[in-house]
Design an enzyme around this catalytic site. Structure first.
Site, PDB file in Angstrom:
ATOM      1  N   ASP A 320       0.847  -1.180   0.000  1.00 44.03           N
ATOM      2  CA  ASP A 320       0.000   0.000   0.000  1.00 44.03           C
ATOM      3  C   ASP A 320       0.892   1.243   0.000  1.00 44.03           C
ATOM      4  O   ASP A 320       1.881   1.300   0.733  1.00 44.03           O
ATOM      5  CB  ASP A 320      -0.865  -0.035   1.269  1.00 44.03           C
ATOM      6  CG  ASP A 320      -1.911   1.043   1.291  1.00 44.03           C
ATOM      7  OD1 ASP A 320      -2.798   1.008   0.424  1.00 44.03           O
ATOM      8  OD2 ASP A 320      -1.838   1.924   2.172  1.00 44.03           O
ATOM      9  N   GLU A 349       1.459   0.099  -4.964  1.00 49.22           N
ATOM     10  CA  GLU A 349       1.016   1.387  -5.477  1.00 49.22           C
ATOM     11  C   GLU A 349       2.239   2.290  -5.614  1.00 49.22           C
ATOM     12  O   GLU A 349       2.844   2.657  -4.605  1.00 49.22           O
ATOM     13  CB  GLU A 349       0.022   2.034  -4.512  1.00 49.22           C
ATOM     14  CG  GLU A 349      -1.294   1.301  -4.390  1.00 49.22           C
ATOM     15  CD  GLU A 349      -2.240   2.020  -3.421  1.00 49.22           C
ATOM     16  OE1 GLU A 349      -3.394   2.247  -3.799  1.00 49.22           O
ATOM     17  OE2 GLU A 349      -1.837   2.348  -2.294  1.00 49.22           O
TER      18      GLU A 349
END
Ligand code: CA
Length: 640
Positions: A320, A349
């Site tokens: 994340d 990400e």
């Protein structure tokens, strides 16, 4: 700054259990005093004794306790600058309810039967993977799942569950899609759900880590006894592995739930967080960001992923806000994980939630992916090119009426690499243009847990569209994902038009909305069977064709050729694949178009209109009529 304290490089941080003795080691170089509190239980007034720890090497504090201490709960009392705080063990492997106290655990006693032989699928390359994002809770929480242990780890171990019409749900359903991996939304211990009140209707995605090395308690059948969540998590992993499906964890090392109550802050004040002067830097947009570039934070993250891979047999990690973490940490993570499992997947990400004090060139951002090996990044380029920007509700993409998107789609089809037939001058989404060095760097998707579901985005951007038209857009989106170079990824339920209706509209951020908004409604499977079968068909077709799963830029440039199109909103290409050629064409126009085939041979059709799969649907020659908003896939055997 990073040399402030001597790091401890040993591998015995936390507690190390044997039947004869347990050792405890905490890195706390700023502490004036450290004690251990032993408790009978994970909560309540049951202190057994408080024992001082000895100052030991390299900023650590140490204690050895003889005997079999399994299931003994403990905390540390750390005194810094005259202030004493009680904390759980940052390296804790088990804990009581809500993760407040750590627990000594005999890990072997938590292994389900046969776990020593358990292992995940072996994939040659990330481009061979097909990843479906699921939430432990969402997958079986709804009554339509027919599952006994609803919303629990065990719910995903149940075979034979079905909806009211007898259609498989839960684990069997995921298996039926043909995906190679599931990506679990946060399943480490997070802070936003009170585990002691299962009867309260709480819901949270869990992007608020408390104990990084322990499974979340609210997904277990008993969060009070530390060994239960561990065993049940392993049972879930084993159940997936038994079906040949790998398990990827969504890991949130970029920030913690809060600062003051975090075990990091309580053990070494202001060491584990990046500071901006006297303030905390906040690239996560959650109030803090973790200083992954500090030696002991880096070590912590590496130790943590290694632990999940070894102890729980986790097959991959999705980071994340990976753009908050530094490049060197990510490089070391990849190298260490590969030693444990050469088939492991690592991606994340490639962006942050806000500005960081750590310079961009040092962080794992999309623009820096070429400095990493074996670490993929999500293509927000594709996500937004397909259906419109996620932050602008009425923004349109290729499938729902956006104009001049052909070049954006070509960019995504080649896997964000440099290709002579993509116009990077015209490409505005990522200013750097071709950011990937090869397709293994790219995760292709249209929707994930964040933002509107694909179906809801289509509903909101095309309020006048009929159901048939919306279905056509959804199919075209899927066709682009599964015929593009890179690793395909989709949100569970996207294949049966998952929707999150909320307050007369649709939720674009359901992280703390009721479970009813988030859970999968398996009754929809009957209404959207054809769409679901279309996804299955595309996945099966992709698996049969290495031409859709190329690994290097050279391969893609040599084998993938776009065909010039006179009509707008049409993208067509041919891929050479051993003895075969694959012809793919997307028509985003609301009317039928005539498309010329690449040559005057006969081509076998595998996808057309609402159908896709590995069986021939028909034959075409010279030219073909392509239905409005649809994809056509055809193949021919090349005779030399
Ligand atoms: Ca928790």
């Amino acid at each position: 700054m990073s040399d402030r304290y001597t790091p401890y490089l040993g591998n015995d941080l936390g507690c190390v259990y044997t039947e004869k003795k347990t050792t405890f080691r905490l890195w706390a170089p700023t502490a004036e005093k450290v004690e251990i509190c032993f408790y009978k239980n994970g909560d309540g007034d049951c202190l057994l004794e408080t024992v001082p720890m000895e100052k030991d090497v390299e900023g650590t504090w140490f204690l050895e306790k003889s005997g079999d201490n399994a299931r003994l709960y403990y905390t540390y009392l750390v005194t810094q600058e005259g202030i004493t705080k009680e904390t759980q063990d940052p390296y804790g492997k088990a804990c009581g309810v809500n993760g407040v106290r750590s627990m000594v655990v005999s890990l072997r006693s938590t292994d389900p039967k046969g776990f020593d032989k358990d292992c995940g699928p072996k994939l040659y390359s990330p481009t061979d993977a097909v990843v479906c994002e699921i939430s432990v809770r969402d997958m079986t929480a709804d009554v339509s799942s027919g599952v006994r242990f609803k919303g629990k780890y065990l719910g995903l171990t149940e075979k034979g569950a079905m909806n009211i019409n007898g259609v498989p749900t839960g684990l069997d359903y995921i298996k039926s899609l043909g995906v190679t991996h599931v990506q679990l939304m946060p399943s480490y211990d997070f802070g936003s759900i009170d585990e002691s009140r299962p009867e309260a209707n709480q819901y949270n995605w869990g992007y608020d880590p408390v104990n990084y090395n322990i499974p979340e308690g609210s997904y277990s059948t008993d969060p009070f006894h530390g060994e239960v969540r561990i065993k049940e998590f392993k049972q879930m992993v084993q159940a997936f592995h038994n079906e040949g499906i790998g398990v990827i964890m969504d890991v949130v090392y970029n920030h913690t739930y809060d600062i003051d109550n975090s075990c990091f802050q309580k053990t070494v004040k202001d060491y584990y967080y990046r500071m901006d002067g006297k303030k905390y830097s906040d690239a996560s947009a959650c109030g803090n960001e973790v200083a992954s570039d500090q030696p002991m934070m880096r070590k912590y993250i590496i130790d943590s992923v290694k632990y999940w891979a070894e102890e729980y047999h986790i097959d991959g990690f999705r980071f994340d806000l990976m753009g908050v973490l530094d490049l060197e940490t990510m490089r070391q993570i990849r190298a260490e994980l590969e030693k444990i499992n050469p088939y492991i997947l690592v991606y994340g990400e490639g962006w942050a939630g806000g500005p960081s004090v750590l310079p961009e060139e040092e962080r794992a951002l999309k623009v820096n992916v070429s400095q990493l090996q074996g670490i993929g990044m999500f293509s927000d380029d594709m996500r937004d090119g397909i259906k419109g920007h996620v932050f602008t509700e009425d923004a349109l993409g290729f499938v729902n009426g956006g104009q001049d998107m052909e070049n954006d789609i070509r960019f995504s089809v080649v896997g964000a690499i440099e290709h002579p037939q993509v116009d990077y001058e015209k490409y505005e989404y990522t200013p750097e243009g071709a950011w990937a060095k090869d397709p293994r760097d790219v995760v292709n998707y249209a929707s994930c847990h964040d933002n509107l579901t694909l179906w809801d985005k289509l509903l909101l951007t095309c309020p006048k569209a009929s159901r048939a038209e919306l279905l056509a857009m959804n199919r075209l989106s899927a066709a682009i994902i599964f015929t593009s170079q890179g690793m395909p990824f989709f949100l569970s339920g996207e294949e049966f038009a998952r929707s999150k209706p909320y307050k007369n509209s649709y939720s674009e951020n359901s992280y703390n909305l009721p479970v009813e908004v988030n859970s999968l409604k398996y009754d929809r499977l009957s209404d959207f069977k054809e769409l679901c079968d279309y996804y299955r068909g595309l996945i099966a077709f992709r698996k049969e064709h290495i031409g859709l799963r190329m690994n290097t830029k050279t391969e893609v440039v040599e084998n993938l050729r776009f065909l010039p199109q006179e009509q707008k909103n049409v993208v067509a290409f041919v891929i050479k694949e051993r003895q075969e050629e694959i012809f793919v064409v997307y028509n985003a126009n609301p009317e039928q178009v005539t498309v010329s085939l690449p040559d005057d041979n006969t081509w076998q059709v595998y996808a057309e209109g609402s159908k896709a799969g590995t069986t021939v649907l028909g034959e075409i020659k010279n030219q073909t009529e392509l239905m409005k908003v649809s994809c056509l896939i055809a193949c021919r055997v090349v005779t030399q």
